[in-house]
Design a protein around this motif. Structure first.
Motif, PDB file in Angstrom:
ATOM      1  N   GLN A 102       8.979  -3.349   6.866  1.00 60.94           N
ATOM      2  CA  GLN A 102       7.771  -2.664   6.400  1.00 60.94           C
ATOM      3  C   GLN A 102       8.106  -1.657   5.312  1.00 60.94           C
ATOM      4  O   GLN A 102       7.396  -1.542   4.320  1.00 60.94           O
ATOM      5  CB  GLN A 102       7.082  -1.945   7.549  1.00 60.94           C
ATOM      6  CG  GLN A 102       6.351  -2.888   8.480  1.00 60.94           C
ATOM      7  CD  GLN A 102       6.038  -2.234   9.790  1.00 60.94           C
ATOM      8  OE1 GLN A 102       5.882  -1.014   9.846  1.00 60.94           O
ATOM      9  NE2 GLN A 102       5.941  -3.024  10.840  1.00 60.94           N
ATOM     10  N   LYS A 145       1.828   3.800   4.927  1.00 58.85           N
ATOM     11  CA  LYS A 145       1.562   2.952   3.780  1.00 58.85           C
ATOM     12  C   LYS A 145       1.138   3.803   2.592  1.00 58.85           C
ATOM     13  O   LYS A 145       1.398   3.478   1.453  1.00 58.85           O
ATOM     14  CB  LYS A 145       0.451   1.945   4.117  1.00 58.85           C
ATOM     15  CG  LYS A 145       0.708   0.591   3.510  1.00 58.85           C
ATOM     16  CD  LYS A 145      -0.218  -0.446   4.065  1.00 58.85           C
ATOM     17  CE  LYS A 145       0.478  -1.318   5.072  1.00 58.85           C
ATOM     18  NZ  LYS A 145      -0.333  -2.441   5.520  1.00 58.85           N
ATOM     19  N   VAL A 188       6.649  -1.743   1.517  1.00 60.24           N
ATOM     20  CA  VAL A 188       5.852  -0.630   1.009  1.00 60.24           C
ATOM     21  C   VAL A 188       6.495  -0.054  -0.250  1.00 60.24           C
ATOM     22  O   VAL A 188       5.837   0.202  -1.248  1.00 60.24           O
ATOM     23  CB  VAL A 188       5.694   0.449   2.095  1.00 60.24           C
ATOM     24  CG1 VAL A 188       5.265   1.760   1.489  1.00 60.24           C
ATOM     25  CG2 VAL A 188       4.687  -0.001   3.128  1.00 60.24           C
TER      26      VAL A 188
END
Lengths: 317, 265
Positions: free
Chosen positions: A93, B95, A97
Motif C-alpha cells: 500500500q 492515502k 500510494v
C-alpha cells in the motif's frame, strides 16, 4: 492441509487474521520454513512460547505436554507469519500510494514508515511486496541503481493505443507536456538548454511563473515535479557565464518511454516520418536494439535464478 | 481441511481495472461498468464480460491477503452507488498523506471533526478557517487554507455546497473505520443500514437518524411515513429512490440538478 497453489494464483495462506482459530493446520509457507529455517523462526521464539521453551525440543509429540509444546510453537510461528504478512501488505500500500506521486521511494522511508523492527527481513519483505505488485496490479518494482536503494514502479501492462487511452484525469495533459520536452531534448542531441525549453513553451502560450489552468505553475511542474519524479535531469552547464542550465532525460523517462516512441511523436507533430531525421532515427534504432538485448539478458537471468531457488527449496511465498 | 477459499485469478483485465480505479479514487457504478468494459476491450477481447458483482468479488478475493478491498457504498445525498479501493486496516488518512503537507492534513482533520460534530453534516467555511491558527506544522494563512479546501474538493475528499463542506463519498468509504474508532462518541449511524452517517434525516421525537437514500427505500410507496423506532409521524420530505435508468434517459448530469439541500435535521 498443505495449500495447493492454483495455476497463476498466489498460494495465499487464507486470511488468518480474520478467521482466527485454525489451530491444527500447517500452511504451505511454514512447511517450507521447516526446510529452510529463516530468521522468522528465531523471531517467533521471542514471542510467547512460554511452556514450549521450558519443555525443550526433546519432548515427543505424542504426550499431552508435547502436543501443547508443538501447538504453542505452531501458534507463535503463525503469529510471526501473520505479522510478516501484514507488513508486506502495508508495504504494498505504501509503495502504491507513494508511486502515485511518482516520487522514488527510498529503502530508508520504507523501513521508517512501514517495516520498523522487521528490517532484517527487508529483502524477503520487499521481494514478496514486489510479487504482489506484479501479480495483482501489474507493476514492476524497479531499483534505480544498486547503491542508491531507491525504487520506482513501472507499469508492466501493455501500453495503450491512442484509441484505447482512457481519460486519466489530471495526468494526461502533464504527460503530454513532458513528452514535448523529452522530444525537444532528444532532437537537440539529448540535452536542451533551459532557455530553449521555455522558448518552446512560450510559443505554446505558457510562461514559467504564470498559473496555467491545466499545468498549474509550469516552472514548478518542470523544475520541481518532473525533476523530483526523475523524468528530467536538470543541471548547471559548467563554464557558462552567466550560469546556464540544461535538461536531459531522467532515469524514469528512459524506463517508461523510448527514443523511438518520442521520435515518432515528434514526427507526427511535424506531419513527417521518423526517418526524416536520419541521425535521430539511427540513434533510436540503436536504442531499440539495446533494449531488446537488455530484456533478453534480464529474462535469462530471472529464469536462472528461479531454477536456483527451486533447487535450494526456497519458496519466497 | 477448513474450507480453503479459492482465490480468484488475476489477468491483465483485472490489473488494468485496479490501476484505473486507483487513479480515479472513487467511481460511480456507471463509470465502473464502463471501466470494466474498457478493460475487456483492451486486454481480453475474446473473454465474456463477467457480471460486475462477480468480477469485483473475484478481485476482492485476491486483494484479501493485502488487506484491501473494492468497497461499494452510496452517495449520501441521492444514493448513487459508488466504488473505491479501501484499506481494511486502519491507517488513518494514509492515502491523503502522500498528497498533502502536515498542516494541510491537520486542516482536513479539523474540518472532519467539525463535520462529524455538526447537526447537518456540514461545516461552514468560516468555522473551518477560524481554526487555521491551531494547525500543526507550517503556519497557514486563511487565504491559503481556502485553496487547500478547494484541493480537497478536487481530490474528492470533501464536497462543497453553498460555502459549506461535507465528506465526499470517497472519504466516507475510505475512512469509515478510522472515523468510528477515532470519534466513537460523536459518530452518527443510520438506523436502517447501520452505516456511518454524515448527512441524513432525523426523527424529531426520538432522535434516530437515517440516510436520505435509506429513507427513500424504507418509505417507498408508504402512504404515511412513520418513524421505525418510535412510530411518530416522520416530518420530512421523502426523497425518491435512485433510478439509474431514469437518469440516463433524462440525460441529467449532477451538474444540471440544482441540489435542494433543505435542512432536514
Amino acid at each position: 492441509m498443505l495449500q495447493k497453489p492454483e495455476s497463476g494464483a498466489l498460494p495465499i495462506p487464507q486470511a488468518e487474521g480474520k478467521d482466527g482459530g485454525r489451530d491444527g493446520e500447517t500452511q504451505a509457507l511454514t512447511a517450507s520454513q521447516e526446510e529452510a529455517p529463516s530468521p522468522l523462526l528465531q523471531e517467533s521464539s521471542k514471542e510467547d512460547l512460554g511452556a514450549g521453551r521450558e519443555e525443550g525440543a526433546a519432548e515427543p509429540a505424542l504426550t499431552p505436554k508435547g502436543a501443547r509444546t508443538l501447538a504453542a510453537k505452531a501458534l507463535a510461528r503463525r503469529r510471526a507469519y501473520r505479522r510478516l504478512d501484514r507488513t508486506v501488505a502495508e508495504l504494498v500500500q505504501f509503495l502504491l500510494v507513494k508511486d502515485k506521486k511518482k516520487s522514488p521511494i527510498t529503502r530508508f522511508e520504507m523501513v521508517k514508515y512501514v517495516i520498523g523492527d522487521l528490517k532484517d527481513l527487508f529483502p524477503e519483505i520487499i521481494a514478496r511486496a514486489a510479487e504482489h505488485l506484479r501479480y495483482v496490479f501489474g507493476f514492476e518494482l524497479k531499483q534505480l541503481g544498486r547503491k542508491h536503494h531507491t525504487y520506482i514502479l513501472i507499469n508492466k501492462l501493455k501500453p495503450l493505443e491512442e484509441e484505447e487511452e482512457e481519460d486519466l484525469g489530471g495526468d494526461g495533459p502533464r504527460l503530454g507536456l513532458l513528452i514535448m520536452i523529452l522530444g525537444l531534448i532528444y532532437m537537440k542531441g539529448n540535452s536542451a538548454r533551459e532557455t530553449q525549453v521555455w522558448e518552446m513553451l512560450r510559443r505554446l502560450g505558457m510562461r514559467p511563473s504564470k498559473y496555467h489552468f491545466l499545468f498549474g505553475y509550469p516552472k514548478r511542474l518542470i523544475l520541481e515535479d518532473f525533476v523530483q519524479q526523475r523524468y528530467l535531469n536538470y543541471r548547471q552547464v559548467p563554464h557558462t557565464n552567466p550560469p546556464e542550465c540544461e535538461f536531459s532525460w531522467g532515469p524514469r523517462s528512459n524506463l517508461e518511454i523510448s527514443k523511438m516512441k518520442v521520435l515518432g511523436f515528434v514526427a507526427k507533430l511535424h506531419k513527417k516520418e521518423p526517418h526524416h531525421w536520419p541521425v535521430q532515427y539511427r540513434e533510436a534504432l540503436a536504442d531499440e536494439a539495446d533494449r531488446a538485448r537488455a530484456k533478453a539478458r534480464a529474462e535469462a537471468s530471472m529464469r536462472a535464478r528461479a531454477r536456483a531457488n527451486q533447487r535450494a527449496g526456497i519458496h519466497p511465498w | 481441511q477448513g474450507g480453503a477459499r479459492r482465490a480468484g485469478i488475476m489477468t491483465d483485465v483485472h490489473r488494468r481495472f485496479l490501476q484505473l480505479l486507483m487513479t480515479h479514487g472513487v467511481l460511480e457504478e456507471r463509470g465502473v461498468r464502463r471501466l470494466q468494459k474498457h478493460c475487456y476491450r483492451v486486454h481480453g477481447r475474446t473473454a465474456a464480460v463477467e457480471e460486475l458483482e462477480d468480477f469485483i468479488n473475484n478481485i476482492n478475493s485476491v486483494l484479501e491477503s493485502l488487506y484491501i478491498e473494492i468497497k461499494k457504498g452510496a452517495t449520501e445525498d441521492d444514493g448513487r452507488p459508488v466504488y473505491a479501493l479501501v484499506n481494511l486496516a486502519t491507517t488513518p488518512v494514509s492515502k491523503m498523506a502522500s498528497d498533502f503537507a502536515e498542516n494541510e492534513l491537520d486542516l482536513f482533520r479539523k474540518a472532519l471533526e467539525l463535520i462529524i460534530d455538526s447537526e447537518t453534516g456540514f461545516a461552514s467555511s468560516t468555522n473551518i478557517l477560524n481554526l487555521v491558527d491551531q494547525l500543526k506544522g507550517k503556519k497557514m494563512r486563511k487565504k491559503e487554507a481556502e485553496q487547500v479546501l478547494q484541493k480537497f474538493v478536487q481530490n474528492k475528499w470533501l464536497i462543497e455546497k453553498e460555502g459549506e463542506f461535507t465528506l465526499h463519498s470517497r472519504a466516507i468509504l475510505e475512512m469509515e473505520q478510522y472515523i468510528r474508532e477515532t470519534y466513537p462518541d460523536a459518530v452518527k449511524t443510520c438506523n436502517i443500514c447501520h452505516g456511518l452517517l454524515i448527512q441524513g434525516q432525523s426523527c424529531e421525537t426520538c432522535g434516530i437518524r437515517m440516510h436520505l437514500p435509506c429513507v427513500a427505500k424504507y418509505f417507498r410507496s408508504a402512504p404515511e411515513p412513520r418513524c421505525p423506532h418510535c412510530n411518530d409521524y416522520w416530518p420530512h420530505e421523502i426523497p425518491e429512490v435512485f433510478n439509474p435508468d431514469k437518469e440516463r434517459e433524462a440525460g441529467t448530469s449532477k451538474a444540471n440538478k440544482k441540489p435542494s439541500r433543505s435542512r432536514q435535521h
